[in-house]
Design a protein around this motif. Structure first.
Motif, short mmCIF file in Angstrom:
data_model
loop_
_atom_site.label_atom_id
_atom_site.label_comp_id
_atom_site.label_asym_id
_atom_site.label_seq_id
_atom_site.Cartn_x
_atom_site.Cartn_y
_atom_site.Cartn_z
N ALA A 137 -5.83 -13.31 -52.96
CA ALA A 137 -7.16 -13.26 -52.36
C ALA A 137 -8.18 -13.96 -53.25
O ALA A 137 -9.07 -14.68 -52.77
CB ALA A 137 -7.58 -11.82 -52.11
N ALA A 138 -8.07 -13.75 -54.57
CA ALA A 138 -9.00 -14.38 -55.51
C ALA A 138 -8.85 -15.90 -55.50
O ALA A 138 -9.84 -16.64 -55.64
CB ALA A 138 -8.78 -13.83 -56.92
N ASN A 139 -7.62 -16.38 -55.33
CA ASN A 139 -7.39 -17.83 -55.27
C ASN A 139 -8.13 -18.44 -54.08
O ASN A 139 -8.68 -19.55 -54.19
CB ASN A 139 -5.89 -18.13 -55.14
CG ASN A 139 -5.13 -17.87 -56.42
OD1 ASN A 139 -5.70 -17.72 -57.48
ND2 ASN A 139 -3.81 -17.82 -56.32
N LEU A 140 -8.13 -17.74 -52.96
CA LEU A 140 -8.86 -18.22 -51.78
C LEU A 140 -10.35 -18.32 -52.08
O LEU A 140 -10.98 -19.34 -51.78
CB LEU A 140 -8.60 -17.29 -50.60
CG LEU A 140 -9.46 -17.54 -49.36
CD1 LEU A 140 -9.17 -18.92 -48.76
CD2 LEU A 140 -9.23 -16.44 -48.31
N GLU A 141 -10.90 -17.27 -52.67
CA GLU A 141 -12.33 -17.29 -52.97
C GLU A 141 -12.68 -18.42 -53.93
O GLU A 141 -13.67 -19.13 -53.76
CB GLU A 141 -12.76 -15.94 -53.57
CG GLU A 141 -12.65 -14.77 -52.61
CD GLU A 141 -13.43 -14.98 -51.34
OE1 GLU A 141 -14.58 -15.47 -51.41
OE2 GLU A 141 -12.91 -14.68 -50.26
N GLU A 142 -11.85 -18.60 -54.93
CA GLU A 142 -12.12 -19.66 -55.90
C GLU A 142 -12.01 -21.03 -55.25
O GLU A 142 -12.83 -21.92 -55.52
CB GLU A 142 -11.17 -19.57 -57.09
CG GLU A 142 -11.48 -20.63 -58.14
CD GLU A 142 -10.73 -20.45 -59.44
OE1 GLU A 142 -10.93 -21.29 -60.33
OE2 GLU A 142 -9.97 -19.48 -59.56
N ALA A 143 -11.03 -21.20 -54.38
CA ALA A 143 -10.88 -22.49 -53.69
C ALA A 143 -12.13 -22.81 -52.89
O ALA A 143 -12.65 -23.94 -52.94
CB ALA A 143 -9.65 -22.44 -52.77
N VAL A 144 -12.63 -21.84 -52.15
CA VAL A 144 -13.84 -22.05 -51.35
C VAL A 144 -15.02 -22.39 -52.25
O VAL A 144 -15.77 -23.33 -51.99
CB VAL A 144 -14.15 -20.79 -50.50
CG1 VAL A 144 -15.52 -20.93 -49.84
CG2 VAL A 144 -13.06 -20.56 -49.46
N ASN A 145 -15.18 -21.65 -53.33
CA ASN A 145 -16.31 -21.85 -54.23
C ASN A 145 -16.27 -23.18 -54.97
O ASN A 145 -17.31 -23.72 -55.35
CB ASN A 145 -16.39 -20.70 -55.24
CG ASN A 145 -16.77 -19.38 -54.60
OD1 ASN A 145 -17.41 -19.35 -53.55
ND2 ASN A 145 -16.35 -18.28 -55.21
N ARG A 146 -15.07 -23.71 -55.16
CA ARG A 146 -14.93 -24.96 -55.93
C ARG A 146 -14.72 -26.19 -55.07
O ARG A 146 -14.52 -27.28 -55.58
CB ARG A 146 -13.81 -24.81 -56.94
CG ARG A 146 -14.14 -23.76 -58.01
CD ARG A 146 -13.04 -23.58 -59.00
NE ARG A 146 -12.78 -24.80 -59.77
CZ ARG A 146 -11.74 -24.96 -60.57
NH1 ARG A 146 -10.86 -23.99 -60.70
NH2 ARG A 146 -11.58 -26.09 -61.23
#
Length: 200
Positions: free
Chosen positions: A157-166
């Protein structure tokens, strides 16, 4: 040492067509790869993309042609309509997360093995036996398929958030941490290579 943050889906055919070229490029430049599997459908929904089944026919026809051309160019066999796709990408993703944390095996071989299982070997990567087989073939403890499920889910889940943010929006997606240079698609690996060489 440069770091490549590698955002990808274990059910992406374009990620499969990357083979192990990312690992070869990283080795050439002394770069570290941080493997970050994610939920590609959720990423599409967050960044303006559309799942294949909801795309206009002309887009899916072009996608099929691109995949066929990619298979020929890379020499990697690919079934355009695999028996087990789409499938639940989470179990294989959790295993990748656990393997990266545990170490001791070949991460590139693991990721490629999982993708090949889906796109060339007609295996269901949501099945425990398939995931365990991929782990073992890449030199990891197959028991990693059963461990760290909670932390795997949290990291996924954190990987998804980071992908969106970056700024990532597809798979495979490569971000060079030090320069924030972003490269989308297996056909941009040459550009990534040249960037790490200081040419782009």
């Amino acid at each position: 040492m440069p770091r490549i943050d590698y955002f990808f889906s274990t059910i992406s055919p374009f990620t499969y067509l990357a083979g192990t070229r990312l690992e070869e490029i990283a080795a050439r430049h002394g770069a570290q790869i941080d493997y970050r599997p994610l939920d590609i459908l959720a990423l599409f929904g967050r960044t303006g993309g559309v799942p294949p089944k909801e795309r206009h026919p002309s887009r899916n026809e072009y996608r099929a042609q691109e995949l066929e051309r990619g298979s020929k160019k890379t020499g990697l066999p690919l079934n355009l309509k695999p028996a087990h796709w789409p499938t639940n990408a989470a179990p294989a993703s959790y295993a990748i997360i656990a393997a990266q944390s545990a170490g001791g095996g070949d991460m590139g071989a693991l990721c490629y093995g999982i993708l090949r299982a889906c796109w060339a070997e007609e295996k269901n990567i949501a099945e425990d036996s398939v995931v365990r087989g991929c782990l073992e073939a890449a030199g990891f403890d197959p028991g990693l398929a059963d461990s760290g499920l909670l932390s795997g889910a949290e990291t996924y889940a954190a990987n998804l958030e980071e992908a969106v943010n970056r700024g990532a929006f597809g798979s495979p997606f490569y971000i060079v941490a030090e320069t924030d240079q972003r490269f989308w698609g297996h056909d941009r690996l040459d550009d990534l290579d040249r960037h790490l060489a200081g040419e782009l």
